[in-house]
Design an enzyme around this catalytic site. Structure first.
Site, PDB file in Angstrom:
ATOM      1  CB  SER A 241      -0.973   0.105   1.258  1.00  0.00           C
ATOM      2  OG  SER A 241       0.009   0.030   2.496  1.00  0.00           O
ATOM      3  CG  HIS A 299      -2.915   3.721   3.384  1.00  0.00           C
ATOM      4  ND1 HIS A 299      -4.118   3.496   3.220  1.00  0.00           N
ATOM      5  CD2 HIS A 299      -2.440   2.685   2.982  1.00  0.00           C
ATOM      6  CE1 HIS A 299      -4.464   2.379   3.132  1.00  0.00           C
ATOM      7  NE2 HIS A 299      -3.472   1.712   3.062  1.00  0.00           N
TER       8      HIS A 299
END
Length: 338
Positions: A241, A299
């Site tokens: 991610s 993230h």
């Protein structure tokens, strides 16, 4: 430019958020996702999904933050600098080889060969630059995925392919970028990466793209470490991610006015700039509220590095790599004495 995107929230054992983009009528999926895993003791099938049982031994063994964050911080800085230097040297060697060895390389391809080797060489030559980056990355991801499902390898996988904030090891911060446990997770990720590489490599070049991808993954791992240490979370995580969000941050900042739309709701359109702001806003709220379904800190770390690279790093680091190339050229071919 027509863009289509869709967002998906995964279940408790395979959490992901991803966005698909159609760029110039070609589908490109940008996926940010995170999985949180602890030591797996038993694996059961429940309604077509994998249920993971947590071993208390692993949690007790890893209790407390005994390691300092200075070691992973130093690793992040050193790895990032080394990666971009290596990418610059790789680009230099690629240009040099292409310029001075064209005829020799042409002969070495074995144009008179027949059979499966000739077919493989022909297939490889017909791939785009983005696809040539995708193939080895996909191979590594598949290899790590298969290793997860070999019981004898599992202790090693927990040790080196989970981003564990309580661990004293640094290399898992990189290895976790290639680590997938779920088959569905792997398939979606590779589908995302396949079309995405075509656009990113065209914009950045394969050397700079790979450096950005790997560095974003390591920076996101350190961001996750920093956040988990500050709030006392000990859960390890895995997935690409952070690396994907790094490239997402770069692309959305590079093309802020390109329109995206929900794939099932094409009438709803928004710009890439609005999309990255919304995703980062959600991750910021997730960090503040201490949501643990996704690794929001990873993230944010990846996305912020991608934005930083587009706004400053590309122009002030990559475009000014000439001293590194000159030094490497002199090291590789020292001046001859008369």
């Amino acid at each position: 430019m027509a863009f289509k995107s869709f967002f998906h929230l995964g279940n408790n054992t395979c959490k992901c958020v991803f966005m698909s983009i159609q760029f110039k009528s070609k589908l490109c999926i940008i996926q940010g996702y995170t999985q949180g895993y602890r030591q797996i003791r038993n694996i059961h099938k429940l309604r077509g999904r994998t249920k993971l049982s947590i071993s208390n031994d692993f949690v007790n063994k890893q209790s407390g933050y005994t390691s300092s964050l200075w070691k992973p911080f130093t690793f992040t800085i050193v790895f990032s600098a080394t990666t971009f230097i290596a990418a610059a040297i790789w680009e230099y060697e690629h240009i040099r080889k292409k310029t001075y060895s064209m005829i020799r390389n042409y002969k070495q391809w074995g144009i008179h060969r027949t059979g499966w080797r000739h077919k493989m060489e022909t297939w490889w030559r017909n791939l785009s630059e983005g696809e040539r980056i995708f193939v080895p990355i996909c191979f590594l991801n598949v290899l790590v995925f298969l290793s997860w499902h070999i019981p004898a390898f599992r202790p090693t996988m927990y040790r080196y392919f989970c981003s564990n904030p309580t661990s004293n090891r640094c290399w898992p911060m990189l290895f976790v970028t290639f680590s997938h446990y779920s088959l569905l997770h792997l398939i979606i990720n590779m589908y995302v990466l396949y079309d995405f590489c075509k656009i990113a490599v065209t914009e950045l070049g394969r050397e700079q793209f790979l450096a950005l991808y790997l560095t974003s993954g390591v920076v996101s791992s350190f961001s996750s470490y920093l956040y988990k240490a500050s709030v006392g979370i000990k859960d390890p995580s895995l997935g690409a991610s952070g690396a994907i969000m790094g490239v997402l941050g770069f692309v959305c900042t590079q093309f802020p006015n390109v329109y995206l739309s929900i794939v099932f709701l094409p009438m709803l359109k928004f710009t890439a700039s609005s999309a990255i702001k919304a995703v980062m806003g959600l991750d910021t709220v997730g960090c503040l509220m201490r949501w643990q379904r996704l690794d929001h800190a990873a993230h944010l770390g990846g996305a912020l590095f991608g934005i930083f690279w587009q706004m400053w790093g590309n122009a002030n680091i990559w475009q000014k790599r000439e001293p590194v190339l000159v030094f490497w050229h002199q090291l590789r071919e020292p001046p001859r004495s008369h």
